[in-house]
Design a protein around this motif. Structure first.
Motif, PDB file in Angstrom:
ATOM      1  N   VAL A   1       0.833  -1.199   0.000  1.00  0.00           N
ATOM      2  CA  VAL A   1       0.000   0.000   0.000  1.00  0.00           C
ATOM      3  C   VAL A   1       0.866   1.246   0.000  1.00  0.00           C
ATOM      4  CG1 VAL A   1      -1.847  -1.178   1.256  1.00  0.00           C
ATOM      5  CG2 VAL A   1      -0.175   0.170   2.540  1.00  0.00           C
ATOM      6  N   LYS A   2       0.328   2.290  -0.602  1.00  0.00           N
ATOM      7  CA  LYS A   2       0.906   3.630  -0.495  1.00  0.00           C
ATOM      8  C   LYS A   2       0.117   4.359   0.574  1.00  0.00           C
ATOM      9  CE  LYS A   2       1.244   8.120  -2.753  1.00  0.00           C
ATOM     10  NZ  LYS A   2       2.367   8.512  -1.873  1.00  0.00           N
ATOM     11  N   ILE A   3       0.797   4.830   1.620  1.00  0.00           N
ATOM     12  CA  ILE A   3       0.136   5.601   2.661  1.00  0.00           C
ATOM     13  C   ILE A   3      -0.215   6.976   2.101  1.00  0.00           C
ATOM     14  CG2 ILE A   3       0.273   6.485   5.003  1.00  0.00           C
ATOM     15  CD1 ILE A   3       0.441   3.459   4.921  1.00  0.00           C
ATOM     16  N   LEU A   4      -1.461   7.381   2.244  1.00  0.00           N
ATOM     17  CA  LEU A   4      -1.912   8.679   1.740  1.00  0.00           C
ATOM     18  C   LEU A   4      -1.894   9.752   2.827  1.00  0.00           C
ATOM     19  CD1 LEU A   4      -4.972   7.465  -0.380  1.00  0.00           C
ATOM     20  CD2 LEU A   4      -2.627   7.881  -1.155  1.00  0.00           C
ATOM     21  N   ALA A   5      -2.356   9.409   4.027  1.00  0.00           N
ATOM     22  CA  ALA A   5      -2.426  10.379   5.121  1.00  0.00           C
ATOM     23  C   ALA A   5      -2.484   9.633   6.441  1.00  0.00           C
ATOM     24  CB  ALA A   5      -3.653  11.285   4.965  1.00  0.00           C
ATOM     25  N   ALA A   6      -1.807  10.178   7.458  1.00  0.00           N
ATOM     26  CA  ALA A   6      -1.759   9.524   8.770  1.00  0.00           C
ATOM     27  C   ALA A   6      -1.732  10.582   9.866  1.00  0.00           C
ATOM     28  CB  ALA A   6      -0.538   8.618   8.885  1.00  0.00           C
ATOM     29  N   PRO A   7      -2.649  10.532  10.818  1.00  0.00           N
ATOM     30  CA  PRO A   7      -2.692  11.554  11.866  1.00  0.00           C
ATOM     31  C   PRO A   7      -1.697  11.294  12.987  1.00  0.00           C
ATOM     32  CG  PRO A   7      -4.470  10.000  12.184  1.00  0.00           C
ATOM     33  CD  PRO A   7      -3.772   9.590  10.915  1.00  0.00           C
ATOM     34  N   ILE A   8      -1.477  12.325  13.778  1.00  0.00           N
ATOM     35  CA  ILE A   8      -0.726  12.199  15.032  1.00  0.00           C
ATOM     36  C   ILE A   8      -1.741  12.256  16.167  1.00  0.00           C
ATOM     37  CG2 ILE A   8       1.011  13.233  16.538  1.00  0.00           C
ATOM     38  CD1 ILE A   8       2.378  14.374  14.080  1.00  0.00           C
ATOM     39  N   ASN A   9      -1.938  11.129  16.834  1.00  0.00           N
ATOM     40  CA  ASN A   9      -2.877  11.020  17.948  1.00  0.00           C
ATOM     41  C   ASN A   9      -2.131  10.957  19.275  1.00  0.00           C
ATOM     42  OD1 ASN A   9      -5.328  10.901  16.450  1.00  0.00           O
ATOM     43  ND2 ASN A   9      -4.928   8.757  15.950  1.00  0.00           N
ATOM     44  N   PRO A  10      -2.804  11.282  20.386  1.00  0.00           N
ATOM     45  CA  PRO A  10      -2.146  11.141  21.694  1.00  0.00           C
ATOM     46  C   PRO A  10      -1.597   9.743  21.940  1.00  0.00           C
ATOM     47  CG  PRO A  10      -4.149  12.433  21.921  1.00  0.00           C
ATOM     48  CD  PRO A  10      -4.131  11.925  20.505  1.00  0.00           C
ATOM     49  N   SER A  11      -2.305   8.714  21.479  1.00  0.00           N
ATOM     50  CA  SER A  11      -1.812   7.352  21.689  1.00  0.00           C
ATOM     51  C   SER A  11      -0.501   7.108  20.947  1.00  0.00           C
ATOM     52  CB  SER A  11      -2.865   6.334  21.237  1.00  0.00           C
ATOM     53  OG  SER A  11      -3.203   6.526  19.878  1.00  0.00           O
ATOM     54  N   ASP A  12      -0.325   7.757  19.793  1.00  0.00           N
ATOM     55  CA  ASP A  12       0.948   7.640  19.065  1.00  0.00           C
ATOM     56  C   ASP A  12       2.093   8.198  19.902  1.00  0.00           C
ATOM     57  OD1 ASP A  12      -0.545   6.747  16.831  1.00  0.00           O
ATOM     58  OD2 ASP A  12      -0.837   8.812  16.147  1.00  0.00           O
ATOM     59  N   ILE A  13       1.848   9.365  20.496  1.00  0.00           N
ATOM     60  CA  ILE A  13       2.869  10.003  21.331  1.00  0.00           C
ATOM     61  C   ILE A  13       3.185   9.134  22.536  1.00  0.00           C
ATOM     62  CG2 ILE A  13       3.434  12.038  22.687  1.00  0.00           C
ATOM     63  CD1 ILE A  13       3.250  12.519  19.639  1.00  0.00           C
ATOM     64  N   ASN A  14       2.146   8.604  23.194  1.00  0.00           N
ATOM     65  CA  ASN A  14       2.353   7.755  24.371  1.00  0.00           C
ATOM     66  C   ASN A  14       3.136   6.495  24.015  1.00  0.00           C
ATOM     67  OD1 ASN A  14      -0.964   8.493  25.685  1.00  0.00           O
ATOM     68  ND2 ASN A  14       0.968   9.588  25.963  1.00  0.00           N
ATOM     69  N   MET A  15       2.878   5.941  22.842  1.00  0.00           N
ATOM     70  CA  MET A  15       3.595   4.741  22.425  1.00  0.00           C
ATOM     71  C   MET A  15       5.076   5.041  22.241  1.00  0.00           C
ATOM     72  SD  MET A  15       2.537   2.140  19.341  1.00  0.00           S
ATOM     73  CE  MET A  15       1.033   1.616  20.162  1.00  0.00           C
ATOM     74  N   ILE A  16       5.388   6.171  21.627  1.00  0.00           N
ATOM     75  CA  ILE A  16       6.787   6.548  21.433  1.00  0.00           C
ATOM     76  C   ILE A  16       7.457   6.833  22.773  1.00  0.00           C
ATOM     77  CG2 ILE A  16       8.331   8.262  20.389  1.00  0.00           C
ATOM     78  CD1 ILE A  16       6.095   8.609  18.225  1.00  0.00           C
ATOM     79  N   GLN A  17       6.719   7.433  23.694  1.00  0.00           N
ATOM     80  CA  GLN A  17       7.257   7.720  25.023  1.00  0.00           C
ATOM     81  C   GLN A  17       7.461   6.456  25.847  1.00  0.00           C
ATOM     82  OE1 GLN A  17       4.115  10.368  26.192  1.00  0.00           O
ATOM     83  NE2 GLN A  17       5.307  12.213  25.746  1.00  0.00           N
ATOM     84  N   GLY A  18       6.801   5.363  25.448  1.00  0.00           N
ATOM     85  CA  GLY A  18       6.914   4.109  26.186  1.00  0.00           C
ATOM     86  C   GLY A  18       5.910   3.969  27.302  1.00  0.00           C
ATOM     87  N   THR A  19       4.838   4.779  27.278  1.00  0.00           N
ATOM     88  CA  THR A  19       3.863   4.765  28.370  1.00  0.00           C
ATOM     89  C   THR A  19       2.519   4.158  27.957  1.00  0.00           C
ATOM     90  OG1 THR A  19       3.103   7.016  27.805  1.00  0.00           O
ATOM     91  CG2 THR A  19       4.895   6.819  29.408  1.00  0.00           C
ATOM     92  N   TYR A  20       2.411   3.647  26.735  1.00  0.00           N
ATOM     93  CA  TYR A  20       1.141   3.117  26.261  1.00  0.00           C
ATOM     94  C   TYR A  20       0.987   1.665  26.704  1.00  0.00           C
ATOM     95  CZ  TYR A  20      -2.925   3.088  23.149  1.00  0.00           C
ATOM     96  OH  TYR A  20      -4.195   3.050  22.651  1.00  0.00           O
ATOM     97  N   ALA A  21      -0.260   1.168  26.636  1.00  0.00           N
ATOM     98  CA  ALA A  21      -0.544  -0.190  27.119  1.00  0.00           C
ATOM     99  C   ALA A  21       0.086  -1.264  26.254  1.00  0.00           C
ATOM    100  CB  ALA A  21      -2.057  -0.404  27.196  1.00  0.00           C
ATOM    101  N   ILE A  22       0.282  -0.985  24.970  1.00  0.00           N
ATOM    102  CA  ILE A  22       0.973  -1.922  24.082  1.00  0.00           C
ATOM    103  C   ILE A  22       2.123  -1.185  23.422  1.00  0.00           C
ATOM    104  CG2 ILE A  22      -0.977  -3.451  23.644  1.00  0.00           C
ATOM    105  CD1 ILE A  22      -1.496  -1.920  21.060  1.00  0.00           C
ATOM    106  N   LEU A  23       3.243  -1.873  23.303  1.00  0.00           N
ATOM    107  CA  LEU A  23       4.440  -1.259  22.741  1.00  0.00           C
ATOM    108  C   LEU A  23       5.036  -2.192  21.702  1.00  0.00           C
ATOM    109  CD1 LEU A  23       6.121   0.057  26.029  1.00  0.00           C
ATOM    110  CD2 LEU A  23       4.757   1.379  24.390  1.00  0.00           C
ATOM    111  N   PRO A  24       5.282  -1.699  20.479  1.00  0.00           N
ATOM    112  CA  PRO A  24       5.889  -2.545  19.456  1.00  0.00           C
ATOM    113  C   PRO A  24       7.358  -2.798  19.757  1.00  0.00           C
ATOM    114  CG  PRO A  24       5.661  -0.301  18.641  1.00  0.00           C
ATOM    115  CD  PRO A  24       4.986  -0.340  19.985  1.00  0.00           C
TER     116      PRO A  24
END
Length: 358
Positions: A60-83
């Motif tokens: 797929v070609k990504i067309l548009a992707a938002p920045i949500n609070p959960s995205d920020i929390n995941m990067i910070q390492g504080t979200y319930a699931i972490l890749p």
């Protein structure tokens, strides 16, 4: 650039992709983080390899992707699931299928798709996904609405449907009413004839924001401190006490929402912006028999079939087509200018959701 123009360009890109054999694409640009921390420090734009397209995969070609609070929390390492690290940021977005594996049955080239689950890494120019990890959405809805469809509107619809039986003329109360979820709640509730009491923190240009929410269908817009004033009872002379309270803040704000619930009403917590615990007064439990619940749309999707998720999306898309639901206020930012988007997303009283455009 208008949404119609963008849709035209997306179609042109698809044609160009076919003409230039994009299926041989083996790399993409992506916003990657190798460590948890402040997104503006740990995120880097890199060229990353794409895995080969398997029989059940789509490119797929990504067309548009938002920045949500959960995205920020995941990067910070504080979200319930972490890749697993290193990881690509982004949990939501809309993409267009440019290649499908030989055993893909539900998708075809040209389809728009959104991720089914969190952690897919949408802040990139292209990706390879398993067919079952994405869900098709119609291409006749606005691009930005499609990009922001899978998290906030789904959360709003499920909270309105799954906790109290709300009928026309009933009311609900919510804090963080200007959030993406809050705006979707206002619109979906208005379409169902449900009154909304919408609570905002005091801020510059409060009146302008209040007018914007009322234009979306908000019945009442009040400041946080109004929850603590006796004159709020005047409002309930024209509007029934709410059966449902939606809490994204926690702390004192959540406690005040509980105070105004009907006997037997429900408060659903889906966020904790204040980072303060939810305090439930003993009197609310004993004398009003309130119910205190939580909701996380990721868990809901994991507990329900693709059919149930598609039905929710179909209901939302119908509202979009009818003009009864719209995307939140958005600011479109090129992927290459991601630092500006991350900085804007971190600002208090942000006026628009940042959307990364590839």
């Amino acid at each position: 650039m208008s949404l119609y123009r963008r849709s035209f360009l997306a179609a042109a890109l698809l044609g160009a992709a076919r003409a230039h054999n994009i299926r041989r694409l083996s790399r993409c640009q992506a916003l990657v983080y190798a460590n948890h921390g402040d997104p503006s420090r740990v995120i880097q734009l890199k060229n990353v390899d794409l895995r080969p397209v398997g029989p059940k995969d789509v490119l797929v070609k990504i067309l548009a992707a938002p920045i949500n609070p959960s995205d920020i929390n995941m990067i910070q390492g504080t979200y319930a699931i972490l890749p697993e690290l290193p990881a690509v940021g982004g949990n939501e977005g809309v993409a267009q299928v440019v290649e499908a594996g030989g055993r893909v049955a539900s998708l075809q080239i040209g389809d728009w798709v959104i991720p089914r689950d969190a952690g897919s890494g949408t802040w990139r120019t292209a990706a390879v996904f398993d067919e079952d990890d994405v869900i098709a959405v119609p291409r006749d809805i606005p691009l930005l609405a499609a990009a922001t469809l899978g998290v906030n509107p789904c959360t709003a619809l499920r909270m309105l449907a799954d906790f109290e039986h709300l009928q026309p003329g009933d009311s609900l109360i919510q804090n963080a009413a200007n959030s993406g979820v809050g705006q979707a709640v206002i619109q979906i509730a208005a379409a169902r004839g449900i009154d909304t009491i919408n609570v905002l923190r005091d801020r510059p240009q409060f009146a302008r924001l209040s007018d914007r929410l009322k234009a979306l269908g908000a019945s009442h817009v009040i400041k946080e401190d109004a929850l603590r004033r006796p004159d709020l009872e005047e409002l309930f002379k024209t509007c029934p006490k709410p059966k449902l309270a939606l809490n994204a803040v926690g702390g004192k704000s959540a406690t005040e929402l509980l105070r105004h619930l009907q006997v037997g009403g429900t408060m659903v917590t889906y966020g904790g912006m204040s980072k303060q615990p939810v305090a439930v007064p003993t009197s609310a439990l004993i004398f009003k028999d309130v119910k205190v619940r939580g909701f996380w749309v990721t868990r809901w999707k994991r507990q329900h079939s693709n059919g149930a998720v598609r039905a929710t999306l179909a209901e939302l898309c119908a509202l979009l087509r009818q003009g009864k639901l719209s995307a939140p206020a958005c600011a479109e930012v090129p992927l290459s200018d991601y630092r500006r988007a991350l900085d804007a997303a971190a600002q208090p009283f942000a006026a628009a959701k940042q959307i990364l455009i590839t």
